[in-house]
Design a protein around this motif. Sequence first.
Motif, short mmCIF file in Angstrom:
data_model
loop_
_atom_site.label_atom_id
_atom_site.label_comp_id
_atom_site.label_asym_id
_atom_site.label_seq_id
_atom_site.Cartn_x
_atom_site.Cartn_y
_atom_site.Cartn_z
N MET A 1 44.93 32.75 44.10
CA MET A 1 45.07 32.69 43.07
C MET A 1 44.13 34.18 43.42
SD MET A 1 43.30 31.50 39.39
CE MET A 1 42.29 30.28 39.95
N LYS A 2 44.42 35.73 43.07
CA LYS A 2 44.06 36.80 43.28
C LYS A 2 42.84 36.80 41.97
CE LYS A 2 45.71 41.19 42.50
NZ LYS A 2 46.25 42.10 41.56
N SER A 3 41.67 37.97 42.34
CA SER A 3 40.63 38.22 41.63
C SER A 3 40.90 38.31 40.59
CB SER A 3 40.06 38.97 42.37
OG SER A 3 40.09 40.11 42.98
N PHE A 4 40.43 38.92 39.17
CA PHE A 4 40.31 39.14 37.80
C PHE A 4 38.87 39.30 37.48
CE2 PHE A 4 42.00 34.54 37.83
CZ PHE A 4 41.02 34.12 36.59
N LEU A 6 36.91 38.18 34.26
CA LEU A 6 36.42 37.66 33.03
C LEU A 6 35.55 38.38 31.79
CD1 LEU A 6 37.63 34.91 31.99
CD2 LEU A 6 34.98 33.98 32.73
N ARG A 8 34.92 38.29 27.73
CA ARG A 8 34.37 36.84 27.14
C ARG A 8 34.21 37.62 25.84
NH1 ARG A 8 31.27 31.93 30.02
NH2 ARG A 8 33.22 31.24 28.50
N LEU A 34 45.91 29.11 34.51
CA LEU A 34 46.06 28.98 35.54
C LEU A 34 47.21 28.27 36.27
CD1 LEU A 34 43.30 28.94 34.46
CD2 LEU A 34 42.43 27.97 36.46
N MET B 1 37.73 44.61 43.76
CA MET B 1 37.53 44.43 42.45
C MET B 1 37.14 42.88 42.80
SD MET B 1 39.38 44.17 38.87
CE MET B 1 40.32 42.64 39.14
N ARG B 2 35.88 42.19 43.48
CA ARG B 2 35.99 40.95 44.08
C ARG B 2 34.63 40.68 43.02
NH1 ARG B 2 37.10 36.20 46.53
NH2 ARG B 2 35.53 35.35 47.34
N ARG B 3 34.82 40.74 41.60
CA ARG B 3 33.06 40.55 40.62
C ARG B 3 32.34 39.63 40.66
NH1 ARG B 3 31.29 42.13 35.47
NH2 ARG B 3 31.22 40.20 35.17
N ARG B 5 29.41 36.61 39.94
CA ARG B 5 29.30 35.85 38.22
C ARG B 5 27.94 35.29 39.00
NH1 ARG B 5 30.72 36.22 32.59
NH2 ARG B 5 32.65 37.25 33.17
N ASP B 22 35.23 35.04 39.48
CA ASP B 22 35.06 35.21 37.79
C ASP B 22 36.12 34.24 37.64
OD1 ASP B 22 33.40 36.51 36.39
OD2 ASP B 22 34.90 38.71 35.87
N HIS B 23 37.46 34.73 39.37
CA HIS B 23 38.45 34.16 39.16
C HIS B 23 38.38 32.38 40.19
CE1 HIS B 23 37.99 35.35 43.28
NE2 HIS B 23 39.16 34.27 43.37
N THR B 25 37.28 28.54 39.97
CA THR B 25 37.72 27.29 39.19
C THR B 25 36.48 26.35 39.13
OG1 THR B 25 38.84 26.38 40.94
CG2 THR B 25 40.24 27.07 39.66
N LEU B 66 38.34 27.46 34.62
CA LEU B 66 37.92 28.14 35.04
C LEU B 66 36.25 28.12 35.28
CD1 LEU B 66 39.04 32.07 34.22
CD2 LEU B 66 39.59 30.57 36.55
N ALA B 68 33.26 29.67 34.58
CA ALA B 68 32.52 30.29 33.76
C ALA B 68 32.94 29.71 32.47
CB ALA B 68 33.32 31.43 33.58
N LEU B 69 34.23 29.06 32.57
CA LEU B 69 34.11 28.41 30.86
C LEU B 69 33.37 26.52 30.90
CD1 LEU B 69 36.22 30.06 30.29
CD2 LEU B 69 37.55 28.80 29.21
#
Lengths: 325, 194
Positions: A1-4, A6, A8, A34, B1-3, B5, B22-23, B25, B66, B68-69
Amino acid sequence: MKSFELVRPRTLDQAVTELAAGGAMPLAGGQDLLGELKEHLADPERVVDLKRLEGLDGIDVDGEGNLTVGALVTLTALEEDPRVRERFPVLAEAAASVGSVQIRNAGTVGGNLCQRPRCWYYRTEDTPCLKRGGTECFSYAGKSKYNAILGGGPSYIVHPSDVAPALRVLDAELELRGPGGERRVPVADFFTLPSEGDVLKENVLEPGEIVTRVRVPALRGTWRSGYEKFRERDSYDWALASVAAALRVDAGRVVEARLCMGGVAPIPWRVAKAEQALLGPLRDESAWTAAGREMVRGAEPLEHNGYKVPLARAMIVKTLRRLTT
Amino acid sequence: MRRMRSLRLKVNGDEVEVGAPDHWTLLEVLRYRLGLIGSKQGCDKGDCGACTVLVDGAPVLSCLTLAALAEGREVTTIEGLMPAHVARGGAGADPVQDAFDRCGALQCGFCQPGMMLSARALLDRTPFPTREEIQQALAGNLCRCTGYTQIFQAVEQVAAEAAGIEPAEPTWATYREAGQQPSPRARGVKGEDA
Protein backbone atom coordinates in the motif's frame (compact mmCIF):
# COMPACT_ATOMS: atom_id res chain seq x y z
CA MET A 1 0.00 0.00 0.00
CA LYS A 2 1.30 3.45 -0.87
CA SER A 3 1.65 5.76 2.08
CA PHE A 4 -0.96 8.39 2.86
CA GLU A 5 -1.88 10.70 5.66
CA LEU A 6 -4.78 9.60 7.86
CA VAL A 7 -7.06 12.50 8.77
CA ARG A 8 -9.48 11.99 11.63
CA PRO A 9 -12.13 14.73 11.79
CA ARG A 10 -14.61 14.94 14.65
CA THR A 11 -17.40 16.72 12.80
CA LEU A 12 -19.18 16.24 9.52
CA ASP A 13 -18.28 19.78 8.45
CA GLN A 14 -14.58 19.08 8.96
CA ALA A 15 -14.87 15.75 7.13
CA VAL A 16 -16.57 17.32 4.12
CA THR A 17 -14.00 20.14 4.03
CA GLU A 18 -11.16 17.61 4.12
CA LEU A 19 -12.74 15.53 1.37
CA ALA A 20 -13.48 18.54 -0.83
CA ALA A 21 -9.86 19.67 -0.71
CA GLY A 22 -8.98 17.00 -3.28
CA GLY A 23 -6.63 14.04 -3.22
CA ALA A 24 -8.65 12.58 -0.36
CA MET A 25 -10.86 9.54 0.00
CA PRO A 26 -13.37 8.64 2.73
CA LEU A 27 -12.79 5.61 4.97
CA ALA A 28 -15.58 3.95 6.93
CA GLY A 29 -15.31 0.18 7.51
CA GLY A 30 -12.47 -0.03 5.00
CA GLN A 31 -13.53 -3.43 3.67
CA ASP A 32 -13.52 -2.18 0.10
CA LEU A 33 -11.18 0.81 0.34
CA LEU A 34 -8.23 -1.09 1.81
CA GLY A 35 -8.46 -3.61 -1.01
CA GLU A 36 -8.50 -0.75 -3.50
CA LEU A 37 -5.47 0.85 -1.84
CA LYS A 38 -3.52 -2.41 -1.76
CA GLU A 39 -4.23 -3.08 -5.43
CA HIS A 40 -3.28 0.52 -6.26
CA LEU A 41 -6.73 1.17 -7.73
CA ALA A 42 -7.04 4.20 -5.49
CA ASP A 43 -4.15 6.49 -4.82
CA PRO A 44 -5.16 9.18 -2.29
CA GLU A 45 -2.76 11.51 -0.53
CA ARG A 46 -5.09 11.66 2.42
CA VAL A 47 -7.60 9.19 3.80
CA VAL A 48 -10.40 10.74 5.84
CA ASP A 49 -11.55 8.46 8.66
CA LEU A 50 -15.30 8.90 9.12
CA LYS A 51 -15.62 6.55 12.09
CA ARG A 52 -15.16 9.30 14.67
CA LEU A 53 -18.14 11.29 13.40
CA GLU A 54 -20.98 11.27 15.87
CA GLY A 55 -24.60 10.47 15.17
CA LEU A 56 -24.07 8.37 12.05
CA ASP A 57 -23.92 4.95 13.67
CA GLY A 58 -27.47 4.62 14.94
CA ILE A 59 -30.63 2.84 13.82
CA ASP A 60 -33.88 4.66 14.64
CA VAL A 61 -37.53 3.91 14.07
CA ASP A 62 -39.85 6.86 14.65
CA GLY A 63 -43.42 6.75 15.94
CA GLU A 64 -44.80 6.30 12.44
CA GLY A 65 -42.51 3.39 11.67
CA ASN A 66 -40.05 5.25 9.43
CA LEU A 67 -36.56 3.80 9.65
CA THR A 68 -33.34 5.82 9.65
CA VAL A 69 -30.00 4.03 9.39
CA GLY A 70 -26.76 5.95 9.84
CA ALA A 71 -24.20 5.34 7.11
CA LEU A 72 -21.69 4.09 9.70
CA VAL A 73 -23.99 1.33 11.00
CA THR A 74 -22.25 -2.00 10.45
CA LEU A 75 -23.90 -4.70 8.40
CA THR A 76 -23.88 -6.90 11.52
CA ALA A 77 -25.78 -4.25 13.49
CA LEU A 78 -28.31 -3.87 10.68
CA GLU A 79 -28.78 -7.62 10.29
CA GLU A 80 -29.28 -8.13 14.04
CA ASP A 81 -31.58 -5.19 14.77
CA PRO A 82 -34.91 -6.71 15.90
CA ARG A 83 -36.94 -3.82 14.45
CA VAL A 84 -35.29 -4.17 11.04
CA ARG A 85 -35.76 -7.94 11.10
CA GLU A 86 -39.42 -7.62 12.00
CA ARG A 87 -40.48 -4.71 9.81
CA PHE A 88 -38.03 -4.82 6.89
CA PRO A 89 -36.90 -8.46 6.58
CA VAL A 90 -35.61 -7.86 3.04
CA LEU A 91 -33.08 -5.39 4.45
CA ALA A 92 -31.97 -7.63 7.31
CA GLU A 93 -31.61 -10.60 4.95
CA ALA A 94 -29.64 -8.55 2.42
CA ALA A 95 -27.26 -7.32 5.12
CA ALA A 96 -26.83 -10.88 6.44
CA SER A 97 -25.91 -12.10 2.95
CA VAL A 98 -22.93 -9.75 2.59
CA GLY A 99 -19.43 -11.22 2.83
CA SER A 100 -18.32 -13.10 5.94
CA VAL A 101 -18.84 -12.44 9.65
CA GLN A 102 -15.57 -10.51 9.74
CA ILE A 103 -16.54 -8.33 6.78
CA ARG A 104 -20.02 -7.62 8.20
CA ASN A 105 -18.53 -6.72 11.59
CA ALA A 106 -16.48 -3.94 9.99
CA GLY A 107 -18.30 -3.10 6.77
CA THR A 108 -20.85 -0.29 6.92
CA VAL A 109 -24.15 0.43 5.20
CA GLY A 110 -22.72 3.52 3.49
CA GLY A 111 -19.64 1.64 2.37
CA ASN A 112 -21.70 -1.22 1.01
CA LEU A 113 -23.66 1.21 -1.17
CA CYS A 114 -20.55 3.02 -2.39
CA GLN A 115 -18.24 0.01 -2.91
CA ARG A 116 -16.51 -0.18 -6.26
CA PRO A 117 -17.09 -2.92 -8.86
CA ARG A 118 -15.63 -6.39 -8.46
CA CYS A 119 -14.99 -6.98 -12.18
CA TRP A 120 -11.62 -8.69 -12.40
CA TYR A 121 -10.43 -6.44 -15.19
CA TYR A 122 -11.12 -3.45 -12.95
CA ARG A 123 -9.43 -5.14 -9.98
CA THR A 124 -6.29 -6.14 -11.88
CA GLU A 125 -3.66 -3.53 -11.27
CA ASP A 126 -2.13 -3.45 -14.73
CA THR A 127 -5.33 -3.51 -16.78
CA PRO A 128 -6.23 -0.06 -18.09
CA CYS A 129 -9.95 -0.78 -18.29
CA LEU A 130 -12.68 1.73 -19.01
CA LYS A 131 -13.46 2.08 -15.33
CA ARG A 132 -9.84 3.01 -14.68
CA GLY A 133 -9.71 5.71 -17.33
CA GLY A 134 -8.83 3.41 -20.21
CA THR A 135 -10.63 3.18 -23.52
CA GLU A 136 -12.08 -0.33 -23.45
CA CYS A 137 -14.25 -2.57 -21.31
CA PHE A 138 -12.29 -5.81 -21.60
CA SER A 139 -15.17 -7.97 -20.38
CA TYR A 140 -17.06 -7.29 -23.62
CA ALA A 141 -14.70 -9.45 -25.67
CA GLY A 142 -13.02 -11.16 -22.75
CA LYS A 143 -14.01 -13.19 -19.69
CA SER A 144 -17.55 -12.09 -19.01
CA LYS A 145 -18.87 -14.76 -16.64
CA TYR A 146 -19.56 -12.30 -13.81
CA ASN A 147 -20.62 -9.30 -15.88
CA ALA A 148 -23.89 -7.60 -16.72
CA ILE A 149 -26.68 -9.05 -18.87
CA LEU A 150 -28.82 -5.93 -18.56
CA GLY A 151 -28.05 -2.23 -18.78
CA GLY A 152 -24.46 -2.78 -19.89
CA GLY A 153 -22.40 -0.63 -22.20
CA PRO A 154 -19.96 0.94 -22.53
CA SER A 155 -18.97 -0.71 -19.20
CA TYR A 156 -20.39 -4.12 -18.27
CA ILE A 157 -19.82 -4.17 -14.52
CA VAL A 158 -22.50 -5.39 -12.16
CA HIS A 159 -23.15 -3.40 -9.01
CA PRO A 160 -21.88 -5.56 -6.14
CA SER A 161 -24.10 -4.25 -3.33
CA ASP A 162 -26.66 -6.52 -1.66
CA VAL A 163 -28.10 -3.72 0.45
CA ALA A 164 -28.89 -1.58 -2.62
CA PRO A 165 -31.57 -3.86 -4.18
CA ALA A 166 -33.22 -4.20 -0.75
CA LEU A 167 -33.31 -0.42 -0.26
CA ARG A 168 -34.60 -0.03 -3.81
CA VAL A 169 -37.71 -2.13 -3.11
CA LEU A 170 -38.21 -0.24 0.14
CA ASP A 171 -38.29 3.05 -1.83
CA ALA A 172 -35.54 4.36 0.45
CA GLU A 173 -33.87 7.75 0.23
CA LEU A 174 -30.24 8.55 0.87
CA GLU A 175 -29.12 11.62 2.75
CA LEU A 176 -25.94 13.02 1.22
CA ARG A 177 -23.61 15.66 2.55
CA GLY A 178 -21.02 17.48 0.51
CA PRO A 179 -19.33 20.85 0.08
CA GLY A 180 -22.60 22.14 -1.41
CA GLY A 181 -24.59 21.17 1.70
CA GLU A 182 -27.10 18.42 2.32
CA ARG A 183 -29.43 16.82 -0.19
CA ARG A 184 -31.68 13.80 -0.37
CA VAL A 185 -31.64 11.43 -3.31
CA PRO A 186 -33.97 8.45 -3.76
CA VAL A 187 -32.05 5.18 -4.11
CA ALA A 188 -33.84 4.97 -7.48
CA ASP A 189 -31.81 7.99 -8.66
CA PHE A 190 -28.57 7.36 -6.78
CA PHE A 191 -27.00 4.71 -8.98
CA THR A 192 -26.08 5.60 -12.56
CA LEU A 193 -25.77 3.47 -15.67
CA PRO A 194 -22.37 3.71 -17.38
CA SER A 195 -24.14 4.98 -20.49
CA GLU A 196 -25.84 7.88 -18.72
CA GLY A 197 -23.34 9.08 -16.14
CA ASP A 198 -19.62 9.35 -15.67
CA VAL A 199 -18.32 5.90 -16.57
CA LEU A 200 -15.69 6.22 -13.83
CA LYS A 201 -18.41 6.35 -11.17
CA GLU A 202 -21.39 4.19 -10.18
CA ASN A 203 -23.51 6.88 -8.54
CA VAL A 204 -24.35 10.57 -8.40
CA LEU A 205 -21.98 11.46 -5.54
CA GLU A 206 -20.11 14.67 -6.33
CA PRO A 207 -16.44 15.11 -5.38
CA GLY A 208 -16.21 15.41 -1.60
CA GLU A 209 -19.78 14.20 -1.08
CA ILE A 210 -20.61 11.24 1.17
CA VAL A 211 -23.70 9.24 2.15
CA THR A 212 -24.68 10.09 5.73
CA ARG A 213 -28.01 8.36 6.31
CA VAL A 214 -30.50 5.98 4.76
CA ARG A 215 -34.18 6.77 5.22
CA VAL A 216 -36.72 4.02 4.72
CA PRO A 217 -40.40 5.00 4.78
CA ALA A 218 -42.75 2.90 6.91
CA LEU A 219 -44.56 0.13 5.08
CA ARG A 220 -48.31 0.58 5.52
CA GLY A 221 -50.53 -2.48 5.37
CA THR A 222 -49.41 -6.10 5.42
CA TRP A 223 -46.14 -6.68 3.61
CA ARG A 224 -43.98 -9.71 3.00
CA SER A 225 -40.43 -9.10 1.93
CA GLY A 226 -37.23 -11.05 1.49
CA TYR A 227 -33.85 -11.27 -0.21
CA GLU A 228 -32.48 -14.30 -2.06
CA LYS A 229 -28.93 -14.46 -3.32
CA PHE A 230 -27.24 -16.99 -5.56
CA ARG A 231 -23.49 -17.32 -5.09
CA GLU A 232 -20.93 -19.39 -6.92
CA ARG A 233 -19.34 -20.26 -3.57
CA ASP A 234 -21.65 -21.07 -0.69
CA SER A 235 -19.49 -19.81 2.18
CA TYR A 236 -19.43 -16.16 1.17
CA ASP A 237 -19.36 -14.37 -2.14
CA TRP A 238 -20.87 -11.64 -4.23
CA ALA A 239 -24.14 -12.39 -5.99
CA LEU A 240 -24.25 -13.97 -9.43
CA ALA A 241 -27.89 -12.95 -9.23
CA SER A 242 -29.99 -11.81 -6.31
CA VAL A 243 -33.61 -10.79 -5.81
CA ALA A 244 -35.12 -8.32 -3.38
CA ALA A 245 -38.90 -8.54 -3.25
CA ALA A 246 -41.65 -6.84 -1.27
CA LEU A 247 -45.33 -7.70 -1.64
CA ARG A 248 -48.30 -5.96 -0.06
CA VAL A 249 -50.95 -8.55 0.57
CA ASP A 250 -54.64 -7.91 1.15
CA ALA A 251 -57.36 -10.56 1.36
CA GLY A 252 -55.22 -13.22 -0.27
CA ARG A 253 -54.17 -11.04 -3.15
CA VAL A 254 -51.00 -9.19 -4.05
CA VAL A 255 -52.06 -5.56 -4.30
CA GLU A 256 -48.62 -4.00 -4.61
CA ALA A 257 -45.35 -5.62 -5.70
CA ARG A 258 -41.78 -4.43 -5.82
CA LEU A 259 -39.00 -6.47 -7.34
CA CYS A 260 -35.35 -5.59 -7.82
CA MET A 261 -32.36 -7.67 -8.89
CA GLY A 262 -28.71 -7.47 -7.97
CA GLY A 263 -25.76 -9.03 -9.75
CA VAL A 264 -27.19 -8.66 -13.25
CA ALA A 265 -26.74 -4.98 -14.16
CA PRO A 266 -24.53 -1.97 -13.38
CA ILE A 267 -27.33 -0.68 -11.10
CA PRO A 268 -29.99 -2.39 -8.95
CA TRP A 269 -32.40 -3.53 -11.67
CA ARG A 270 -36.07 -2.83 -11.05
CA VAL A 271 -38.71 -3.37 -13.74
CA ALA A 272 -42.26 -2.01 -13.39
CA LYS A 273 -43.78 -4.54 -15.80
CA ALA A 274 -42.37 -7.43 -13.78
CA GLU A 275 -44.02 -5.98 -10.68
CA GLN A 276 -47.36 -5.51 -12.43
CA ALA A 277 -47.29 -9.16 -13.49
CA LEU A 278 -47.46 -10.14 -9.82
CA LEU A 279 -50.67 -8.31 -8.98
CA GLY A 280 -53.51 -10.75 -8.38
CA PRO A 281 -53.87 -14.01 -6.46
CA LEU A 282 -51.18 -14.53 -3.81
CA ARG A 283 -49.85 -17.86 -5.04
CA ASP A 284 -49.81 -17.85 -8.81
CA GLU A 285 -46.87 -19.64 -10.37
CA SER A 286 -47.68 -18.32 -13.83
CA ALA A 287 -47.40 -14.77 -12.47
CA TRP A 288 -43.95 -15.55 -11.04
CA THR A 289 -42.83 -16.90 -14.41
CA ALA A 290 -44.24 -13.85 -16.16
CA ALA A 291 -42.45 -11.56 -13.70
CA GLY A 292 -39.20 -13.38 -14.39
CA ARG A 293 -39.72 -13.01 -18.12
CA GLU A 294 -40.36 -9.27 -17.81
CA MET A 295 -37.38 -8.80 -15.52
CA VAL A 296 -34.88 -10.11 -18.09
CA ARG A 297 -36.62 -8.67 -21.15
CA GLY A 298 -34.04 -7.05 -23.37
CA ALA A 299 -31.17 -8.96 -21.78
CA GLU A 300 -28.03 -9.00 -23.90
CA PRO A 301 -25.71 -11.61 -22.44
CA LEU A 302 -22.02 -11.50 -23.26
CA GLU A 303 -20.07 -14.59 -24.28
CA HIS A 304 -19.83 -16.24 -20.84
CA ASN A 305 -22.81 -14.99 -18.84
CA GLY A 306 -25.83 -16.33 -20.75
CA TYR A 307 -26.50 -18.54 -17.71
CA LYS A 308 -27.59 -15.45 -15.79
CA VAL A 309 -30.81 -15.17 -17.83
CA PRO A 310 -32.37 -18.46 -16.67
CA LEU A 311 -30.72 -17.98 -13.26
CA ALA A 312 -32.39 -14.61 -12.81
CA ARG A 313 -35.78 -16.03 -13.76
CA ALA A 314 -35.35 -18.99 -11.44
CA MET A 315 -34.30 -16.74 -8.57
CA ILE A 316 -37.44 -14.66 -8.99
CA VAL A 317 -39.64 -17.75 -8.86
CA LYS A 318 -37.72 -19.05 -5.84
CA THR A 319 -38.09 -15.75 -3.97
CA LEU A 320 -41.80 -15.42 -4.69
CA ARG A 321 -42.48 -19.03 -3.77
CA ARG A 322 -40.86 -18.44 -0.38
CA LEU A 323 -42.65 -15.17 0.27
CA THR A 324 -46.09 -16.54 -0.60
CA THR A 325 -45.80 -19.82 1.31
CA MET B 1 5.29 11.80 3.07
CA ARG B 2 5.89 8.83 5.32
CA ARG B 3 4.18 10.17 8.38
CA MET B 4 4.70 8.23 11.58
CA ARG B 5 2.01 8.11 14.19
CA SER B 6 2.30 7.07 17.80
CA LEU B 7 -0.46 4.60 18.56
CA ARG B 8 -1.75 3.51 21.94
CA LEU B 9 -3.23 0.06 21.57
CA LYS B 10 -4.62 -2.48 23.98
CA VAL B 11 -3.54 -5.90 22.80
CA ASN B 12 -4.29 -9.06 24.78
CA GLY B 13 -4.91 -6.96 27.86
CA ASP B 14 -1.62 -5.05 27.63
CA GLU B 15 -1.45 -1.32 26.94
CA VAL B 16 1.23 -0.78 24.32
CA GLU B 17 2.56 2.32 22.59
CA VAL B 18 3.93 1.82 19.13
CA GLY B 19 5.02 3.97 16.21
CA ALA B 20 3.82 3.15 12.72
CA PRO B 21 3.09 4.96 9.46
CA ASP B 22 -0.54 5.98 8.89
CA HIS B 23 -1.06 3.45 6.14
CA TRP B 24 -0.05 0.43 8.20
CA THR B 25 -2.71 -2.12 8.95
CA LEU B 26 -3.40 -3.59 12.37
CA LEU B 27 -1.96 -6.85 11.05
CA GLU B 28 1.32 -5.18 10.13
CA VAL B 29 1.61 -3.53 13.54
CA LEU B 30 0.84 -6.80 15.32
CA ARG B 31 3.37 -8.78 13.31
CA TYR B 32 6.14 -6.32 12.57
CA ARG B 33 6.05 -3.99 15.55
CA LEU B 34 4.75 -6.17 18.37
CA GLY B 35 6.14 -9.48 17.20
CA LEU B 36 2.74 -11.17 17.49
CA ILE B 37 3.15 -13.37 14.45
CA GLY B 38 0.27 -15.72 15.29
CA SER B 39 -2.01 -13.58 13.13
CA LYS B 40 -1.15 -14.67 9.60
CA GLN B 41 -0.61 -12.58 6.52
CA GLY B 42 -2.27 -14.82 3.94
CA CYS B 43 -4.01 -13.16 1.02
CA ASP B 44 -3.67 -9.74 2.72
CA LYS B 45 -6.85 -8.53 1.02
CA GLY B 46 -9.78 -9.91 2.94
CA ASP B 47 -10.35 -13.25 1.27
CA CYS B 48 -8.80 -15.88 3.53
CA GLY B 49 -9.49 -14.89 7.14
CA ALA B 50 -6.03 -15.98 8.36
CA CYS B 51 -5.46 -12.50 9.83
CA THR B 52 -8.67 -12.61 11.91
CA VAL B 53 -8.38 -11.00 15.35
CA LEU B 54 -11.04 -10.01 17.85
CA VAL B 55 -11.75 -6.31 18.27
CA ASP B 56 -13.98 -5.74 21.30
CA GLY B 57 -14.78 -9.44 21.08
CA ALA B 58 -15.90 -9.43 17.44
CA PRO B 59 -13.89 -11.10 14.67
CA VAL B 60 -12.50 -8.66 12.11
CA LEU B 61 -9.86 -8.85 9.40
CA SER B 62 -6.72 -7.17 10.71
CA CYS B 63 -5.39 -6.90 7.13
CA LEU B 64 -8.32 -4.62 6.23
CA THR B 65 -8.17 -2.54 9.42
CA LEU B 66 -5.87 0.45 9.67
CA ALA B 67 -3.90 0.19 12.91
CA ALA B 68 -4.97 3.67 14.00
CA LEU B 69 -8.59 2.58 13.96
CA ALA B 70 -7.90 0.00 16.67
CA GLU B 71 -7.04 2.71 19.20
CA GLY B 72 -9.40 2.65 22.13
CA ARG B 73 -10.54 -0.89 21.36
CA GLU B 74 -9.60 -4.24 22.92
CA VAL B 75 -7.62 -6.36 20.47
CA THR B 76 -7.29 -10.10 21.08
CA THR B 77 -4.93 -12.21 19.01
CA ILE B 78 -4.32 -15.94 19.20
CA GLU B 79 -1.49 -15.23 21.64
CA GLY B 80 -4.05 -13.79 24.05
CA LEU B 81 -6.48 -16.70 24.04
CA MET B 82 -4.75 -18.89 26.61
CA PRO B 83 -3.83 -16.05 29.02
CA ALA B 84 -7.45 -14.86 28.87
CA HIS B 85 -8.65 -18.36 29.68
CA VAL B 86 -6.24 -18.61 32.60
CA ALA B 87 -7.25 -15.15 33.83
CA ARG B 88 -10.85 -16.36 33.90
CA GLY B 89 -9.78 -19.18 36.21
CA GLY B 90 -9.20 -21.85 33.58
CA ALA B 91 -6.18 -24.11 33.35
CA GLY B 92 -3.99 -24.51 30.28
CA ALA B 93 -5.08 -23.67 26.77
CA ASP B 94 -8.49 -22.25 25.83
CA PRO B 95 -10.95 -25.14 25.36
CA VAL B 96 -11.15 -24.20 21.67
CA GLN B 97 -7.40 -24.66 21.25
CA ASP B 98 -7.53 -27.90 23.21
CA ALA B 99 -10.41 -29.29 21.15
CA PHE B 100 -8.80 -28.31 17.83
CA ASP B 101 -5.73 -30.23 18.93
CA ARG B 102 -7.60 -33.31 20.12
CA CYS B 103 -9.98 -33.42 17.15
CA GLY B 104 -7.30 -33.31 14.46
CA ALA B 105 -8.74 -30.00 13.26
CA LEU B 106 -5.49 -28.78 11.79
CA GLN B 107 -2.84 -29.90 9.40
CA CYS B 108 -0.56 -27.11 8.18
CA GLY B 109 -1.98 -24.80 10.85
CA PHE B 110 -1.88 -21.58 8.86
CA CYS B 111 -5.61 -20.88 9.14
CA GLN B 112 -5.87 -22.00 12.75
CA PRO B 113 -5.24 -18.76 14.66
CA GLY B 114 -8.01 -17.01 12.73
CA MET B 115 -10.23 -20.07 12.78
CA MET B 116 -9.93 -20.48 16.54
CA LEU B 117 -10.63 -16.79 17.20
CA SER B 118 -13.77 -16.97 15.04
CA ALA B 119 -14.79 -20.09 16.96
CA ARG B 120 -14.11 -18.42 20.31
CA ALA B 121 -16.22 -15.39 19.34
CA LEU B 122 -19.06 -17.69 18.24
CA LEU B 123 -19.00 -19.69 21.48
CA ASP B 124 -18.88 -16.53 23.60
CA ARG B 125 -22.13 -15.41 22.01
CA THR B 126 -23.70 -18.79 21.28
CA PRO B 127 -22.40 -21.44 23.72
CA PHE B 128 -24.34 -24.26 22.04
CA PRO B 129 -24.34 -23.54 18.32
CA THR B 130 -25.92 -25.74 15.67
CA ARG B 131 -23.73 -27.15 12.90
CA GLU B 132 -25.18 -24.52 10.56
CA GLU B 133 -24.34 -21.71 12.97
CA ILE B 134 -20.78 -23.03 13.23
CA GLN B 135 -20.48 -23.18 9.42
CA GLN B 136 -21.72 -19.61 9.07
CA ALA B 137 -19.48 -18.30 11.84
CA LEU B 138 -16.41 -19.89 10.23
CA ALA B 139 -17.37 -19.14 6.60
CA GLY B 140 -14.83 -16.33 6.44
CA ASN B 141 -11.92 -18.55 7.47
CA LEU B 142 -10.58 -20.64 4.62
CA CYS B 143 -8.80 -23.93 5.33
CA ARG B 144 -7.16 -25.77 2.44
CA CYS B 145 -6.10 -28.88 4.41
CA THR B 146 -8.83 -30.36 6.52
CA GLY B 147 -12.06 -30.15 4.55
CA TYR B 148 -13.55 -28.44 7.63
CA THR B 149 -15.29 -31.49 9.13
CA GLN B 150 -12.90 -31.91 12.06
CA ILE B 151 -12.98 -28.15 12.62
CA PHE B 152 -16.77 -28.15 12.96
CA GLN B 153 -16.52 -31.22 15.19
CA ALA B 154 -13.94 -29.49 17.37
CA VAL B 155 -16.32 -26.59 18.01
CA GLU B 156 -19.07 -29.10 18.81
CA GLN B 157 -16.66 -30.89 21.15
CA VAL B 158 -16.13 -27.66 23.11
CA ALA B 159 -19.88 -27.10 23.43
CA ALA B 160 -20.51 -30.71 24.41
CA GLU B 161 -17.80 -30.74 27.07
CA ALA B 162 -19.05 -27.46 28.51
CA ALA B 163 -22.45 -29.14 28.88
CA GLY B 164 -20.89 -32.32 30.25
CA ILE B 165 -22.26 -34.51 27.45
CA GLU B 166 -20.92 -36.48 24.51
CA PRO B 167 -20.93 -34.66 21.16
CA ALA B 168 -23.76 -35.69 18.82
CA GLU B 169 -21.34 -37.38 16.47
CA PRO B 170 -18.06 -38.96 17.56
CA THR B 171 -15.01 -36.76 16.93
CA TRP B 172 -11.39 -37.71 16.58
CA ALA B 173 -10.98 -36.88 20.26
CA THR B 174 -13.46 -39.61 21.20
CA TYR B 175 -11.59 -42.23 19.24
CA ARG B 176 -8.14 -41.15 20.25
CA GLU B 177 -9.01 -41.12 23.91
CA ALA B 178 -10.39 -44.67 23.53
CA GLY B 179 -7.19 -45.71 21.74
CA GLN B 180 -9.05 -46.47 18.48
CA GLN B 181 -8.68 -45.44 14.87
CA PRO B 182 -11.06 -42.61 13.92
CA SER B 183 -13.94 -43.80 11.75
CA PRO B 184 -14.22 -42.64 8.13
CA ARG B 185 -17.15 -40.51 9.23
CA ALA B 186 -15.11 -38.70 11.85
CA ARG B 187 -12.53 -38.07 9.15
CA GLY B 188 -15.21 -36.45 7.02
CA VAL B 189 -15.46 -39.27 4.47
CA LYS B 190 -19.05 -39.48 3.28
CA GLY B 191 -21.00 -42.68 2.76
CA GLU B 192 -18.56 -44.94 4.62
CA ASP B 193 -19.92 -45.15 8.11
CA ALA B 194 -17.88 -47.42 10.28
